[in-house]
Design an enzyme around this catalytic site. Structure first.
Site, mmCIF file in Angstrom:
data_model
loop_
_atom_site.group_PDB
_atom_site.id
_atom_site.type_symbol
_atom_site.label_atom_id
_atom_site.label_comp_id
_atom_site.label_asym_id
_atom_site.label_seq_id
_atom_site.Cartn_x
_atom_site.Cartn_y
_atom_site.Cartn_z
ATOM 1 N N ASP A 94 -63.388 -66.109 -1.613
ATOM 2 C CA ASP A 94 -62.652 -65.452 -2.678
ATOM 3 C C ASP A 94 -62.144 -64.066 -2.309
ATOM 4 O O ASP A 94 -61.925 -63.224 -3.164
ATOM 5 C CB ASP A 94 -63.575 -65.344 -3.897
ATOM 6 N N GLU A 116 -65.536 -73.704 -0.247
ATOM 7 C CA GLU A 116 -66.238 -73.053 -1.362
ATOM 8 C C GLU A 116 -65.318 -72.925 -2.589
ATOM 9 O O GLU A 116 -65.170 -71.857 -3.187
ATOM 10 C CB GLU A 116 -66.789 -71.677 -0.971
ATOM 11 N N GLU A 130 -62.441 -60.910 -7.041
ATOM 12 C CA GLU A 130 -62.730 -62.235 -6.482
ATOM 13 C C GLU A 130 -62.512 -63.383 -7.472
ATOM 14 O O GLU A 130 -62.080 -64.472 -7.087
ATOM 15 C CB GLU A 130 -64.165 -62.285 -5.944
ATOM 16 N N HIS A 204 -73.458 -54.404 -2.958
ATOM 17 C CA HIS A 204 -72.127 -53.984 -2.492
ATOM 18 C C HIS A 204 -70.994 -54.244 -3.478
ATOM 19 O O HIS A 204 -69.896 -53.776 -3.282
ATOM 20 C CB HIS A 204 -71.772 -54.687 -1.178
ATOM 21 N N ARG A 206 -68.111 -54.393 -5.915
ATOM 22 C CA ARG A 206 -67.213 -53.357 -6.427
ATOM 23 C C ARG A 206 -67.502 -53.015 -7.888
ATOM 24 O O ARG A 206 -67.542 -51.858 -8.275
ATOM 25 C CB ARG A 206 -65.788 -53.904 -6.305
ATOM 26 N N HIS A 236 -74.440 -51.399 2.936
ATOM 27 C CA HIS A 236 -73.055 -51.817 3.174
ATOM 28 C C HIS A 236 -72.217 -50.635 3.661
ATOM 29 O O HIS A 236 -72.491 -49.487 3.313
ATOM 30 C CB HIS A 236 -72.477 -52.355 1.850
HETATM 31 N N1 UDP Z 1 -75.633 -60.239 5.783
HETATM 32 C C1 UDP Z 1 -75.794 -59.878 7.118
HETATM 33 N N2 UDP Z 1 -76.223 -58.611 7.405
HETATM 34 C C2 UDP Z 1 -76.492 -57.681 6.455
HETATM 35 C C3 UDP Z 1 -76.317 -58.055 5.089
HETATM 36 C C4 UDP Z 1 -75.876 -59.333 4.788
HETATM 37 O O1 UDP Z 1 -75.575 -60.694 8.013
HETATM 38 O O2 UDP Z 1 -76.862 -56.565 6.803
HETATM 39 C C5 UDP Z 1 -75.104 -61.573 5.480
HETATM 40 C C6 UDP Z 1 -75.912 -62.397 4.505
HETATM 41 O O3 UDP Z 1 -76.827 -63.215 5.183
HETATM 42 C C7 UDP Z 1 -74.863 -63.229 3.791
HETATM 43 C C8 UDP Z 1 -73.611 -62.407 3.905
HETATM 44 O O4 UDP Z 1 -73.853 -61.402 4.853
HETATM 45 O O5 UDP Z 1 -74.623 -64.470 4.426
HETATM 46 C C9 UDP Z 1 -73.274 -61.834 2.550
HETATM 47 O O6 UDP Z 1 -72.273 -60.930 2.658
HETATM 48 P P1 UDP Z 1 -71.870 -60.003 1.430
HETATM 49 O O7 UDP Z 1 -73.064 -59.769 0.604
HETATM 50 O O8 UDP Z 1 -71.153 -58.848 2.040
HETATM 51 O O9 UDP Z 1 -70.770 -60.860 0.659
HETATM 52 P P2 UDP Z 1 -70.826 -61.948 -0.497
HETATM 53 O O10 UDP Z 1 -71.685 -63.073 -0.020
HETATM 54 O O11 UDP Z 1 -71.328 -61.298 -1.732
HETATM 55 O O12 UDP Z 1 -69.395 -62.369 -0.632
#
Ligand code: UDP
Length: 359
Positions: A94, A116, A130, A204, A206, A236
């Site tokens: 997204d 997804e 998103e 993280h 927004r 982040h």
């Molecule tokens: N993740 C990572 N290192 C970190 C923090 C998160 O590899 O320091 C991974 C986590 O395992 C997950 C993904 O990043 O698969 C999530 O990313 P984020 O939270 O940025 O995005 P969202 O999933 O909310 O779109």
């Protein structure tokens, strides 16, 4: 069959890489386009999966606005799509990258597959932007790869054609199974921390930035102090997140603040945690594979499967509700459970569907 895969952020790399690698390892013609919407965190993940983009659009700028990202991705991806003329373009999730790439392909009459598809929070402003991105992507795609039955139902409710929708599971489980086989969790974890008793935290979103994030941090800090437990928090890269974290818990001895870590190290942290406090989507999907309970620090969720399976709580974002949810999480002890989001075979399913259609 020529398949093009596009990503630009950390979670997109994690969830696209297993599909890309599945196609590639079977000898299919593949093209990888990185937009680098989040340069550093994207690059970190590319290394983990040992993949190399054929094109890097390098769109990231300081203080980039959403509109700037859309226009830069669309402008830079068009000549590549025109030159390569793939049979299909894959976008994931997204992000602004996914929306822009989808729209660019649509304008060139190239079919798009959405990995997804069908996640909905029901609130156009949470997560922002998103929720809008998902809806726009889903109406324009030829293939909608829904991770769960619930996601498919969301798409049907919006009147989308059932013949375009396929339940395949979430590719994040493919990713973590790929990685899990290769690593020693304990030794990786020891490279980062020397504690065995900790909560893992990520924040993280927004829409949480501001007072909501402060309340979530204060609730966690109170709990950590009263229960003498550490909080391991890879912070982040977003400077607005960093400022709040620094102001609220920068000097708090219970917090172990670290830089974002690569996927191997992150999974090792998840593996050792008592439970997780997060506003991340991917982390909610991964935690059940490690039998970890999740406090979802958000107002809404597009992943109700987690809550319904009793594997997490939607905690809201006020100090009181988050504190209460953390207290409850601390009392939970999950035994071996089935992950409601996938079984690690999503890439294979996606491949078979696409291969069956496109010669
Ligand atoms: N993740 C990572 N290192 C970190 C923090 C998160 O590899 O320091 C991974 C986590 O395992 C997950 C993904 O990043 O698969 C999530 O990313 P984020 O939270 O940025 O995005 P969202 O999933 O909310 O779109």
């Amino acid at each position: 069959m020529k398949s093009c895969f596009v990503f630009g952020t950390r979670p997109e790399v994690i969830k696209t890489a297993p599909v890309y690698l599945y196609f590639k390892n079977l000898g299919e013609e593949v093209i990888l386009i990185a937009t680098a919407q989040h340069r550093e965190m994207m690059d970190m993940m590319i290394k983990v999966f040992n993949i190399k983009p054929d094109y890097d659009l390098d769109v990231m700028t300081q203080n980039q606005s959403l509109n700037m990202i859309v226009s830069r991705v669309m402008e830079r991806i068009e000549p590549i799509l025109m030159k390569e003329r793939p049979d299909i373009v894959f976008v994931q999730g997204d992000t602004t990258t996914a929306l822009s790439a989808c729209l660019a392909a649509f304008h060139l009459s190239i079919p798009v597959a959405h990995i997804e598809a069908g996640l909905r929070s029901g609130d156009l402003y949470d997560p922002f932007p998103e929720e809008l991105n998902r809806r726009l992507i889903d109406v324009s795609c030829r293939y909608l790869f829904a991770p769960t039955k619930r996601a498919k139902e969301n798409l049907l409710r919006e009147g989308l054609d059932e013949n375009r929708i396929f339940i395949v599971g979430n590719t994040v489980i493919d990713a973590l199974e790929l990685i899990r086989k290769k690593i020693n969790m304990v030794s990786l974890r020891k490279e980062l921390i020397d504690s065995d008793y900790y909560i893992l935290m990520t924040l993280h979103r927004r829409e949480n930035i501001g007072e909501k994030m402060r309340s979530i941090l204060r609730a966690t800090a109170d709990f950590a102090q009263k229960n003498d437990i550490r909080v391991v928090f890879p912070v982040h890269k977003n400077p607005n997140v960093r400022q709040i974290v620094d102001e609220e818990v920068g000097k708090n001895p219970n917090f172990i603040l670290i830089e974002p870590v690569d996927y191997l190290h992150f999974l090792s942290l998840l593996d050792g945690a008592k439970f997780v406090v997060t506003d991340s989507g991917g982390v909610q999907e991964e935690a059940p594979s490690f039998n970890k309970f999740v406090v979802v620090a958000r107002q809404t969720t597009e992943r109700p499967e987690l809550i319904e399976a009793g594997l997490g709580i939607l905690a809201g974002t006020s100090k009181e509700t988050v504190y209460e949810a953390i207290n409850e999480a601390n009392r939970k002890n999950l035994n071996s459970i089935e992950n409601p989001f996938g079984d690690g075979k999503s890439s294979e399913r996606i491949y078979k569907i696409i291969r069956g259609d496109i010669a």
